[in-house]
Scaffold this motif. Structure first.
Motif, short mmCIF file in Angstrom:
data_model
loop_
_atom_site.label_atom_id
_atom_site.label_comp_id
_atom_site.label_asym_id
_atom_site.label_seq_id
_atom_site.Cartn_x
_atom_site.Cartn_y
_atom_site.Cartn_z
N THR A 2 0.83 -1.19 0.00
CA THR A 2 0.00 0.00 0.00
C THR A 2 0.87 1.25 0.00
OG1 THR A 2 -1.71 -1.16 1.23
CG2 THR A 2 -1.78 1.24 1.27
N HIS A 3 0.49 2.24 -0.78
CA HIS A 3 1.24 3.48 -0.86
C HIS A 3 1.35 4.12 0.52
CE1 HIS A 3 2.75 7.28 -2.30
NE2 HIS A 3 1.72 7.92 -1.74
N ILE A 4 2.57 4.49 0.90
CA ILE A 4 2.81 5.11 2.19
C ILE A 4 2.47 6.59 2.10
CG2 ILE A 4 4.53 5.68 3.93
CD1 ILE A 4 3.84 2.75 3.85
N ARG A 5 1.62 7.05 2.96
CA ARG A 5 1.30 8.47 2.99
C ARG A 5 1.53 8.98 4.40
NH1 ARG A 5 -3.88 10.05 4.89
NH2 ARG A 5 -5.25 8.29 5.46
N ARG A 22 2.61 1.62 12.22
CA ARG A 22 3.75 1.74 11.30
C ARG A 22 5.06 1.88 12.07
NH1 ARG A 22 3.35 6.63 7.30
NH2 ARG A 22 1.68 5.32 6.46
N ARG A 23 5.07 2.70 13.11
CA ARG A 23 6.29 2.92 13.90
C ARG A 23 6.76 1.61 14.53
NH1 ARG A 23 7.74 3.59 19.03
NH2 ARG A 23 5.59 3.41 19.79
N LEU A 24 5.83 0.88 15.12
CA LEU A 24 6.19 -0.37 15.79
C LEU A 24 6.64 -1.43 14.79
CD1 LEU A 24 3.27 -0.45 18.37
CD2 LEU A 24 5.69 -0.13 18.91
N ARG A 25 5.98 -1.48 13.65
CA ARG A 25 6.37 -2.46 12.62
C ARG A 25 7.77 -2.18 12.11
NH1 ARG A 25 6.66 -1.85 7.49
NH2 ARG A 25 5.25 -0.05 7.35
N GLU A 26 8.03 -0.92 11.82
CA GLU A 26 9.35 -0.56 11.30
C GLU A 26 10.43 -0.77 12.36
OE1 GLU A 26 8.76 3.43 9.94
OE2 GLU A 26 7.99 2.79 7.96
N ALA A 27 10.09 -0.53 13.63
CA ALA A 27 11.06 -0.76 14.70
C ALA A 27 11.41 -2.24 14.81
CB ALA A 27 10.51 -0.25 16.03
N ALA A 28 10.47 -3.10 14.41
CA ALA A 28 10.71 -4.54 14.42
C ALA A 28 11.37 -5.02 13.13
CB ALA A 28 9.40 -5.29 14.64
N ASP A 29 11.67 -4.07 12.24
CA ASP A 29 12.32 -4.36 10.96
C ASP A 29 11.51 -5.35 10.12
OD1 ASP A 29 14.32 -3.97 9.08
OD2 ASP A 29 15.53 -5.65 9.79
N LEU A 30 10.18 -5.08 10.05
CA LEU A 30 9.28 -5.90 9.25
C LEU A 30 8.59 -5.03 8.21
CD1 LEU A 30 7.47 -7.88 12.12
CD2 LEU A 30 9.22 -8.81 10.57
N ASN A 31 8.38 -5.60 7.01
CA ASN A 31 7.54 -4.88 6.06
C ASN A 31 6.08 -5.30 6.29
OD1 ASN A 31 7.03 -7.30 4.59
ND2 ASN A 31 8.89 -6.99 3.38
N GLN A 32 5.18 -4.68 5.56
CA GLN A 32 3.76 -4.95 5.78
C GLN A 32 3.40 -6.41 5.50
OE1 GLN A 32 1.90 -2.04 3.26
NE2 GLN A 32 2.30 -0.34 4.67
N LEU A 45 -3.94 -5.37 4.05
CA LEU A 45 -4.75 -4.96 5.19
C LEU A 45 -3.91 -4.16 6.18
CD1 LEU A 45 -7.34 -4.97 6.86
CD2 LEU A 45 -6.62 -7.18 7.82
N VAL A 46 -2.70 -4.63 6.45
CA VAL A 46 -1.81 -3.89 7.34
C VAL A 46 -1.60 -2.48 6.79
CG1 VAL A 46 0.53 -3.75 8.29
CG2 VAL A 46 -0.63 -5.97 8.16
N GLY A 47 -1.38 -2.37 5.48
CA GLY A 47 -1.18 -1.07 4.87
C GLY A 47 -2.40 -0.17 4.97
N GLN A 48 -3.57 -0.74 4.77
CA GLN A 48 -4.79 0.06 4.86
C GLN A 48 -5.01 0.60 6.27
OE1 GLN A 48 -7.42 -3.03 3.24
NE2 GLN A 48 -7.97 -1.63 1.59
N ILE A 49 -4.66 -0.20 7.25
CA ILE A 49 -4.82 0.25 8.64
C ILE A 49 -3.75 1.29 8.97
CG2 ILE A 49 -4.67 -0.48 11.05
CD1 ILE A 49 -6.00 -3.11 10.18
N GLU A 50 -2.54 1.09 8.48
CA GLU A 50 -1.48 2.06 8.73
C GLU A 50 -1.78 3.41 8.10
OE1 GLU A 50 2.36 0.66 7.61
OE2 GLU A 50 2.48 -0.82 9.22
N THR A 51 -2.52 3.42 7.03
CA THR A 51 -2.84 4.68 6.35
C THR A 51 -4.24 5.18 6.70
OG1 THR A 51 -3.50 3.38 4.40
CG2 THR A 51 -1.28 4.31 4.41
N ARG A 53 -7.12 3.96 6.37
CA ARG A 53 -8.18 3.72 5.41
C ARG A 53 -9.12 2.60 5.86
NH1 ARG A 53 -3.77 4.78 1.66
NH2 ARG A 53 -4.24 6.67 0.47
N LYS A 54 -8.72 1.87 6.89
CA LYS A 54 -9.55 0.80 7.42
C LYS A 54 -9.43 0.77 8.94
CE LYS A 54 -10.84 -4.00 6.48
NZ LYS A 54 -12.17 -3.62 5.96
N VAL A 55 -10.53 0.49 9.59
CA VAL A 55 -10.55 0.46 11.05
C VAL A 55 -10.09 -0.91 11.56
CG1 VAL A 55 -12.04 0.61 13.09
CG2 VAL A 55 -12.39 2.17 11.18
N PRO A 56 -9.14 -0.94 12.48
CA PRO A 56 -8.67 -2.23 13.01
C PRO A 56 -9.70 -2.86 13.93
CG PRO A 56 -7.70 -0.44 14.25
CD PRO A 56 -8.45 0.20 13.12
#
Length: 282
Positions: A2-5, A22-32, A45-51, A53-56
């Motif tokens: 998903t496009h990062i905005r 997004r901060r926690l995922r990147e700190a764990a050195d994981l992509n979406q 889905l991870v990308g949509q929630i990070e941006t 666009r979707k409610v977790p």
């Protein structure tokens, strides 16, 4: 991916949740995609929630906490996110409801929100909110968590008989909803009565209302209109509606007879026969 905005975490609880994820995922050195595979969902889905666009969901948040070792941070945050999806005028009531130790409600048209199934809630909410139904259903179901607490509130519900007969969502949705009501027979702190048509005129004919009692707040009355809710602690009004509620309880069928009526309507009106009016809701 998903496009990062860029997100403004202060814009809303949903934006804050996305930024934290997004901060926690990147700190764990994981992509979406990698995080998605760990928590059994797609990277999209991870990308949509990070941006935002979707409610977790709460389940998604619990899996993120387990995967990233965040000690329940996202599970705590998701409560704020889901509450933010409720209509702004309803949020005060939802907070008061969550603190209540005793809830007494008369419902003239629909099953009380704490007792609704997912499909029944969806059928109701998509009438006026087709573009936001997933979020609103998730928020409504999250309210129901108070019934699963170690010490849940006492919930006493009087349903007008019309609630059982109004076909919300189709035969299967109604059959499952009425079966769900019967499941509460096993919970001693939940009582359901049906006010039959044979009662005729009664003190609840002005519409639905709810009385709340808690250790933290004064006794409260809640009523709502099309686009607003009203909470009052006026002692005169509370006294009048408390008496009115007692009269409704006295006029309604006993919990046992109410369960028998619910079961009969479930089988006779919403039995397993199929027909052209079947409208199953996913």
């Amino acid at each position: 991916m998903t496009h990062i905005r860029d997100l403004d975490p202060s814009a809303s609880p949903l934006d804050y949740y996305g930024a934290e994820l997004r901060r926690l995922r990147e700190a764990a050195d994981l992509n979406q995609k990698q995080l998605g595979s760990i928590i059994y969902c797609t990277g999209s889905l991870v990308g949509q929630i990070e941006t935002a666009r979707k409610v977790p969901t709460r389940e998604f948040s619990e899996r993120v906490d387990a995967a990233l070792g965040t000690e329940g941070a996202m599970s705590r945050l998701v409560g704020l996110v889901l509450r933010s999806q409720l209509p702004s005028w309803f949020r005060e009531y939802a907070e008061l409801e969550a603190r209540a130790t005793y809830i007494s409600t008369y419902q003239a048209q629909v099953v009380y929100g704490l007792l609704q199934t997912t499909a029944y809630a969806r059928a109701l909410l998509e009438v006026d909110n087709p573009g936001k139904v997933d979020e609103m259903v998730a928020a409504r179901l999250d309210r129901q968590r108070i019934l699963a607490q170690d010490t849940p509130p006492v919930l006493w519900v009087v349903l007008d008989e019309s609630v059982l007969l109004r076909d919300v969502g189709g035969r299967k949705v109604m059959r499952d909803q009425l079966a769900h009501l019967l499941d509460f027979l096993q919970r001693p702190w939940v009582k359901i009565q049906v006010l039959p048509f044979t009662v005729g005129q009664h003190t609840g004919m002005m519409g639905s209302f709810t009385l709340l009692r808690s250790d933290q707040d004064p006794d409260l009355l809640y009523v709502e209109s099309y686009d607003s809710g009203h909470v009052t602690a006026n002692s005169t009004v509370i006294r009048e509606r408390s008496l009115g509620y007692a009269r409704l309880q006295a006029a309604a069928l006993s919990p046992e007879d109410s369960a028998a009526l619910i079961a009969r309507v479930m089988e006779e009106r919403y039995g397993h026969q199929s027909g052209p009016d079947e409208q199953d809701v996913a």
